[in-house]
Design an enzyme around this catalytic site. Structure first.
Site, PDB file in Angstrom:
ATOM      1  N   ASP A 121      35.756 -39.186  -1.202  1.00 20.71           N
ATOM      2  CA  ASP A 121      36.775 -40.219  -0.988  1.00 20.71           C
ATOM      3  C   ASP A 121      37.653 -40.478  -2.212  1.00 20.71           C
ATOM      4  O   ASP A 121      38.626 -41.211  -2.132  1.00 20.71           O
ATOM      5  CB  ASP A 121      36.158 -41.523  -0.466  1.00 20.71           C
ATOM      6  CG  ASP A 121      35.094 -42.085  -1.392  1.00 20.71           C
ATOM      7  OD1 ASP A 121      35.104 -41.735  -2.592  1.00 20.71           O
ATOM      8  OD2 ASP A 121      34.246 -42.860  -0.910  1.00 20.71           O
ATOM      9  N   THR A 122      37.302 -39.879  -3.342  1.00 24.65           N
ATOM     10  CA  THR A 122      38.093 -40.078  -4.550  1.00 24.65           C
ATOM     11  C   THR A 122      38.340 -38.733  -5.244  1.00 24.65           C
ATOM     12  O   THR A 122      37.378 -38.006  -5.546  1.00 24.65           O
ATOM     13  CB  THR A 122      37.362 -41.031  -5.531  1.00 24.65           C
ATOM     14  OG1 THR A 122      37.118 -42.278  -4.854  1.00 24.65           O
ATOM     15  CG2 THR A 122      38.181 -41.281  -6.790  1.00 24.65           C
TER      16      THR A 122
END
Lengths: 300, 300
Positions: B20-21
């Site tokens: 997610d990052t």
């Protein structure tokens, strides 16, 4: 762990009897900056009167042998250029003895003395003081050109170090196939002025190691290159030589690496407590405050 | 020895599902010098459209976060200063998190960005560009004064490196009790211009190591300091982060040291042959030519 003897009348007499050549470091032994250390002139006269060979070895590559001879003269001591071995000269001799192709050029980060010794040895050298005022404008579309025929970069102490020189030297070492990276020496600091130490060649050499990620060939102390050269020239046995210096990790190690006797003087950068600190593992045969202690010990 | 997978439609889909990052290195990944790398803008838009957090990490300490945000804007990419983590900021955060006494000063060898971040964090910093034109006249009787209240020297890339700065920093580290020696990073070279690499912070840091004979605290990649800071700030799990970079020994190692997934792009300083050379022992999970390959692989 071996330990070192304080110089005394007795062990000095033995040393003088067994040694025919004294090798002196200069900075911290003969002078500090531009000031002669007390009693040096009389001590050298005394040793000459006893028939000893004197050799002066300096890791400071800023000057050539001829420039050092002038410095000795300025300080009132008569020394022949033939008795002087500077790391600037050692760099030139390293290239000569290793058959560096004379059509290749040498780029210099350092003082005029390196350029002078390289040119005396027949090489084409550039850089050094000529590049001291050069700046780099990091515009995005500039291209920094370097000479592809540079086959060696010689790095010594350079108080005019700048980004131009670092980029020039870095490009030669990284991009010219087989380009040698030679350090005159790696002293961390040196007495560039009378009262203070300043970053030495070890600073500029490390900078080049940082950008090239290569390790240099070191020709000055404590590398044995200069000693091997001295032994050949003077044709003496190492056991009859004594190295006199103020630094454990260059001078004394240099003498020990070669198999000489060693005398540490405390007139330069090493203190008695540093010598006797448990973390120190370099032990000269003898130590004393300054070379003129020889005269006091012998009551001359 | 583990090996790396070429990025493909299949493993990219898996990567996008599990992460997610994305943490991007900038130089060689987002831009080269002042030129945006092809397809970067569309790739970042795509990732944002998929709900991914984007973080931009740069070891180049020359600029502050605000100055980097301006650079992104100039290149046509909208990035908030809060998404940017430069090693200049990391140096300031290191001092802050380690309770550096605010009455102590910080001497800087490096760019304006370091001074700006230190001052934003409440510290008194000097040096940097202010000292770029200072020269030293090595007269024998000069005495170089330095501020005894300097408690840290921060060293980053400095295209205006000179002997004045090196002596100033060296005196602080050698003579001020407990003075910290902090390196923003140790990259050997970097793309200071579009077509060439130039000596990086590793050059100036090594110079200081050479004169002080001390090793620095490194706050940039591959040190884990910046990653620990990022994890706290974003409150995410490392297993859901992917580090994207062009350098094995900083970016990829940084990601691996932290436990992230890693993606090497070949748009910067690492070639495929360097990646696959038997002497290389740093293996990213994935590699591809440039970040916009993501779009091509997914036919977006």
């Amino acid at each position: 762990m071996s330990s070192s003897e304080l110089l005394s009348r007795q062990n000095l007499t033995g040393l003088l009897d067994s040694v025919d050549t004294f090798i002196f470091d200069c900075d911290g032994v003969i002078w500090k900056g531009d000031n002669l250390i007390q009693g040096v002139s009389q001590t050298l006269d005394f040793l000459r009167s006893k028939g000893k060979n004197l050799v002066f070895v300096t890791n400071n590559s800023f000057k050539s042998r001829a420039q050092y001879a002038q410095k000795f003269q300025f300080l009132g001591i008569s020394v022949s250029p033939d008795e002087i071995f500077s790391s600037s000269f050692a760099a030139a001799m390293y290239l000569k003895l290793n058959n560096f192709p004379p059509q290749n050029k040498v780029y210099v980060i350092g003082g005029d003395g390196i350029l002078e010794e390289l040119r005396l040895a027949g090489f084409t050298a550039f850089g050094g003081p000529e590049d001291s005022n050069k700046t780099v404008d990091l515009k995005q579309n500039i291209f920094f050109e370097h000479d592809k025929s540079v086959g060696a970069v010689v790095v010594g102490i350079d108080p005019n170090i700048n980004y131009y020189k670092l980029q020039y030297g870095t490009l030669c070492v990284r991009e010219n196939p087989g380009c040698l990276f030679i350090a005159t020496n790696r002293d961390a600091v040196g007495h560039m002025t009378a009262w203070q130490e300043w970053p030495g060649a070890g600073c500029m050499v490390a900078a080049m190691c940082g950008s090239t990620q290569k390790e240099p060939i070191v020709v000055g102390k404590p590398s044995t290159f200069m000693m091997a050269f001295l032994l050949t020239k003077f044709n003496v046995s190492v056991s009859k030589m004594c190295m006199v210096g103020d630094r454990l990790d260059t001078d004394i190690l240099f003498g020990q690496n070669a198999g000489c006797k060693t005398l540490l003087v405390l007139s330069g950068c090493t203190t008695q407590s540093a010598l006797q600190d448990p973390s120190n593992n370099i032990h000269p045969d003898y130590y004393t405050n300054k070379i003129s202690d020889m005269l006091d010990l012998l009551d001359t």
